[in-house]
Motif scaffolding. Structure first.
Motif, PDB file in Angstrom:
ATOM      1  N   THR A  49       0.886  -0.892  -0.144  1.00  0.00           N
ATOM      2  CA  THR A  49       0.023  -0.025  -0.139  1.00  0.00           C
ATOM      3  C   THR A  49       0.602   1.243  -0.435  1.00  0.00           C
ATOM      4  O   THR A  49       2.290   1.065   0.692  1.00  0.00           O
ATOM      5  CB  THR A  49      -0.953   0.276   1.200  1.00  0.00           C
ATOM      6  N   ALA A  84      -0.872   2.531  -4.899  1.00  0.00           N
ATOM      7  CA  ALA A  84      -2.031   2.084  -3.966  1.00  0.00           C
ATOM      8  C   ALA A  84      -2.263   1.629  -3.122  1.00  0.00           C
ATOM      9  O   ALA A  84      -1.835   2.666  -2.002  1.00  0.00           O
ATOM     10  CB  ALA A  84      -0.854   0.509  -4.404  1.00  0.00           C
ATOM     11  N   SER A  85      -3.850   1.703  -3.746  1.00  0.00           N
ATOM     12  CA  SER A  85      -3.936   2.451  -2.385  1.00  0.00           C
ATOM     13  C   SER A  85      -4.705   0.737  -1.416  1.00  0.00           C
ATOM     14  O   SER A  85      -5.206   1.190  -0.360  1.00  0.00           O
ATOM     15  CB  SER A  85      -6.033   2.740  -2.522  1.00  0.00           C
ATOM     16  N   MET A  86      -4.443   0.020  -1.529  1.00  0.00           N
ATOM     17  CA  MET A  86      -4.337  -1.439  -0.696  1.00  0.00           C
ATOM     18  C   MET A  86      -3.825  -2.469  -1.154  1.00  0.00           C
ATOM     19  O   MET A  86      -2.581  -1.776  -2.051  1.00  0.00           O
ATOM     20  CB  MET A  86      -5.557  -2.192  -0.680  1.00  0.00           C
ATOM     21  N   PRO A  87      -2.725  -3.189  -0.895  1.00  0.00           N
ATOM     22  CA  PRO A  87      -1.686  -4.118  -1.085  1.00  0.00           C
ATOM     23  C   PRO A  87      -2.183  -4.867  -2.567  1.00  0.00           C
ATOM     24  O   PRO A  87      -3.508  -4.902  -2.708  1.00  0.00           O
ATOM     25  CB  PRO A  87      -1.701  -4.786  -0.065  1.00  0.00           C
ATOM     26  N   LYS A  98      -8.593  -0.326  -7.119  1.00  0.00           N
ATOM     27  CA  LYS A  98      -7.084  -0.321  -6.292  1.00  0.00           C
ATOM     28  C   LYS A  98      -6.325   0.173  -6.054  1.00  0.00           C
ATOM     29  O   LYS A  98      -5.801   0.459  -5.348  1.00  0.00           O
ATOM     30  CB  LYS A  98      -6.413  -1.513  -6.497  1.00  0.00           C
ATOM     31  N   ARG A 103      -4.167  10.868  -3.143  1.00  0.00           N
ATOM     32  CA  ARG A 103      -4.178   9.913  -1.881  1.00  0.00           C
ATOM     33  C   ARG A 103      -3.247  10.872  -0.651  1.00  0.00           C
ATOM     34  O   ARG A 103      -2.298  11.578  -0.990  1.00  0.00           O
ATOM     35  CB  ARG A 103      -3.528   8.799  -1.897  1.00  0.00           C
TER      36      ARG A 103
END
Length: 236
Positions: A49, A84-87, A98, A103
């Motif tokens: 992330t 990447a907002s998450m893995p 994703k 951000r």
């Protein structure tokens, strides 16, 4: 003897003909399968992330066209520069929801630090959450200098009432996400308060260097807005 020879020749011809027909069938089937496949973007390996995606992180794999979903990316260039907002799992189709361009969360290896008021000499009034800021050290007993070579990401700026500074009728972040530079400029002119606190996304090494430079009181931070936050990041 001639009959046996002729029979053997006929059998061989039949076998060769069958092999040829089967080969043509396999080739045609393969071509049909290729026509029904499409390329989708996938990470080459696991991505944490907050990682800003680069071309070296990504590749494409073939998958059945019938399995293609609207949120899947088919062009690597669409993902380069996003975060990447998450893995992200390795070799798994990359989905649009994703990854993100703007951000406020810290990137990999960073944390969000609220900068103590006593460390700050001045903050540019135009700074908003999501911007890039440049940090300088200034003091009577210290030679003015730039603290970090690179700009740092602003996670949030708040008023004394703990309200995020923005224009409620024309959000800076919404304008940024839409690539509306005029809206971003307008939101900075009609903000809802004066900056009292600022949060920055820093690595541990950056925070320790900042703390060491300011905790003695001989030098304080001058936090300047970097205009490239609008010019380079928010393109229509």
């Amino acid at each position: 003897m001639n009959r046996k020879k002729q029979a053997a020749i006929s059998l061989s011809a039949a076998v060769l003909s069958g092999v040829l027909v089967y080969g043509v069938y396999v080739v045609q089937l393969r071509q049909l399968e290729l026509q029904e496949m499409t390329e989708v973007v996938v990470p080459k390996q696991f991505i944490a992330t907050g990682t800003r995606l680069e071309e070296a992180h990504l590749t494409t794999v073939a998958m059945p066209r019938t399995a293609l979903l609207p949120e899947m990316l088919t062009d690597v260039s669409e993902a380069v520069g996003l975060e990447a907002s998450m893995p992200l799992g390795g070799r798994e189709p990359l989905l649009r929801w994703k990854i993100d361009k703007y951000r406020l969360l810290p990137r990999a290896g960073q944390s969000t630090f609220q900068i103590p008021r006593e460390y700050v000499k001045s903050i540019s009034s135009g700074i908003r959450a999501g911007d890039e800021a440049v940090l300088y050290l200034s003091g009577e007993e210290a030679e003015p200098r730039r603290l970090f070579t690179e700009a740092v990401s602003v996670a949030g700026v708040k008023t004394a009432a703990n309200l995020e500074i923005d224009n409620p009728k024309n959000s800076n972040l919404l304008s940024m996400a839409n690539g509306d530079r005029e809206g971003m400029y307008a939101s900075r002119r009609d903000a809802n308060g004066t900056i009292d606190a600022i949060n920055l996304n820093l690595t541990e090494a950056q925070w320790l260097e900042l703390d060491a430079a300011c905790r003695g009181g001989t030098a304080k931070l001058v936090i300047a807005f970097q205009a490239s936050s609008i010019r380079e990041e928010a393109r229509p």
